[in-house]
Design an enzyme around this catalytic site. Structure first.
Site, short mmCIF file in Angstrom:
data_model
loop_
_atom_site.label_atom_id
_atom_site.label_comp_id
_atom_site.label_asym_id
_atom_site.label_seq_id
_atom_site.Cartn_x
_atom_site.Cartn_y
_atom_site.Cartn_z
N ASP A 67 -17.65 -19.28 31.36
CA ASP A 67 -17.50 -20.60 31.97
C ASP A 67 -16.54 -20.57 33.16
O ASP A 67 -15.83 -19.59 33.38
CB ASP A 67 -17.04 -21.63 30.92
CG ASP A 67 -15.95 -21.08 30.00
OD1 ASP A 67 -15.27 -20.12 30.39
OD2 ASP A 67 -15.80 -21.61 28.89
N HIS A 139 -15.93 -25.31 19.53
CA HIS A 139 -16.72 -25.01 20.75
C HIS A 139 -16.69 -23.52 21.08
O HIS A 139 -15.76 -22.80 20.74
CB HIS A 139 -16.29 -25.88 21.95
CG HIS A 139 -15.01 -25.52 22.63
ND1 HIS A 139 -14.16 -26.46 23.15
CD2 HIS A 139 -14.44 -24.33 22.91
CE1 HIS A 139 -13.13 -25.86 23.72
NE2 HIS A 139 -13.27 -24.56 23.58
N GLU A 144 -19.28 -28.08 24.00
CA GLU A 144 -18.55 -28.99 23.13
C GLU A 144 -19.45 -29.47 21.99
O GLU A 144 -20.69 -29.36 22.09
CB GLU A 144 -18.08 -30.20 23.96
CG GLU A 144 -17.11 -29.85 25.07
CD GLU A 144 -15.69 -29.52 24.57
OE1 GLU A 144 -15.55 -29.03 23.43
OE2 GLU A 144 -14.74 -29.75 25.33
C1 GLP Z 1 -11.28 -22.69 26.11
C2 GLP Z 1 -12.47 -21.81 26.58
C3 GLP Z 1 -13.12 -21.07 25.43
C4 GLP Z 1 -12.02 -20.55 24.52
C5 GLP Z 1 -11.32 -21.69 23.84
C6 GLP Z 1 -10.15 -21.27 22.97
O1 GLP Z 1 -11.41 -24.03 26.40
N1 GLP Z 1 -13.48 -22.47 27.34
O2 GLP Z 1 -13.93 -20.03 25.93
O3 GLP Z 1 -12.58 -19.72 23.53
O4 GLP Z 1 -10.96 -22.69 24.74
O5 GLP Z 1 -9.04 -20.90 23.72
P1 GLP Z 1 -7.77 -20.19 23.13
O6 GLP Z 1 -8.12 -18.77 22.93
O7 GLP Z 1 -6.72 -20.37 24.19
O8 GLP Z 1 -7.43 -20.88 21.87
#
Ligand code: GLP
Length: 266
Positions: A67, A139, A144
């Site tokens: 993304d 997600h 989402e």
């Molecule tokens: C973000 C990303 C995801 C990621 C998730 C968790 O919003 N778009 O790809 O897996 O949130 O993030 P974190 O590893 O910081 O908990």
């Protein structure tokens, strides 16, 4: 699903790094699907270390990120391009022309951009191994809850929870984008292997829903139950709500024997 429960976040990172390194070594033109967020940072650190020790070359690697924020300059410190450069691309011998993110400026049609990204993935031969994190709301990428399980790369409006969760990464008066381009759930499911990393107690409920809940658009990660080769690498905290932990540990020990004899991949 192959559920691998490890002691801590460090072990999750080095476990993931082994899978990634194996794909890079086995394939002639490896294609990696990459993720941002805090969880994969230590995986990237480990990969950089392998590279610096002369154990891993990224020369022939192509990457596709899950993304990217909508209408963000690549040079913006908050762009996922910047994140990838800081954590991986600038520290390894990858050809940055072969590192792709699903970008979309205000003057570009997100539908056209989404289709083009799907096409680029296809032209590269598809993703061999897709790295994933998981949001506290289940997600994957920026798919989402309520995202279609058949979704493809497209623009998504982020939920309040995701914006809140990610606000820690923005300074007080820094603009936080509310929309993003993301691979769809079907795009993710097309990868030959998917490897999801989750650590910490705040992911335990989402992890439980992903593994033992129903396959539902309300928990996008649950779609991985439909994937033939999904590897779930989690630490004890992220596994803490799973009632089947003992079985998973046992099954994993058995798997390791097979891996030792035949390697990690087919
Ligand atoms: C973000 C990303 C995801 C990621 C998730 C968790 O919003 N778009 O790809 O897996 O949130 O993030 P974190 O590893 O910081 O908990």
């Amino acid at each position: 699903m192959q559920i691998i429960i490890l002691e801590n976040a460090e072990q999750v990172a080095s476990g993931a790094a082994q899978w990634v390194a194996e794909v890079i070594k086995q394939k002639t033109n490896p294609v990696l699907g990459l993720a941002t967020g805090s969880t994969p940072i230590s995986l990237y650190k480990q990969l950089v270390e392998y590279h610096q020790k002369g154990q891993l070359s990224f020369e022939n690697v192509t990457t596709f990120n899950l993304d990217e924020y909508h209408n963000i300059e690549a040079e913006n410190p908050q762009s996922y391009r910047t994140f990838m450069k800081q954590n991986l691309f600038d520290h390894v011998n990858i050809d940055q022309e072969k590192t792709y993110l699903p970008t979309c400026r205000n003057d570009q049609n997100p539908r056209v951009q989404g289709l083009a990204y799907e096409e680029q993935i296809k032209n590269a031969g598809g993703v061999d191994l897709q790295i994933l994190g998981i949001g506290a709301n289940g997600h994957i990428g920026f798919n989402e809850p309520t995202s279609s399980l058949a979704s493809r790369t497209r623009i998504k409006t982020l939920t309040k929870q995701t914006l809140q969760d990610n606000s820690r990464l923005f300074k007080k008066d820094e603009y936080q984008p509310t929309m993003a381009m993301t691979m769809g759930i079907a795009t993710i499911l097309d990868a030959r292997y998917v490897l999801l990393m989750a650590t910490g107690k705040n992911k335990a409920a989402a992890v439980k829903q992903m593994i033992t809940g129903p396959v539902t658009a309300m928990c996008p990660a649950s779609a991985l139950q439909m994937h033939e080769n999904a590897i779930i690498l989690i630490d004890k905290d992220a596994a803490s709500e799973l009632t089947e932990q003992e079985y998973f540990q046992w099954a994993n020990q058995e798997h390791q024997k097979i891996n030792q004899t035949f390697g990690l991949f087919i």
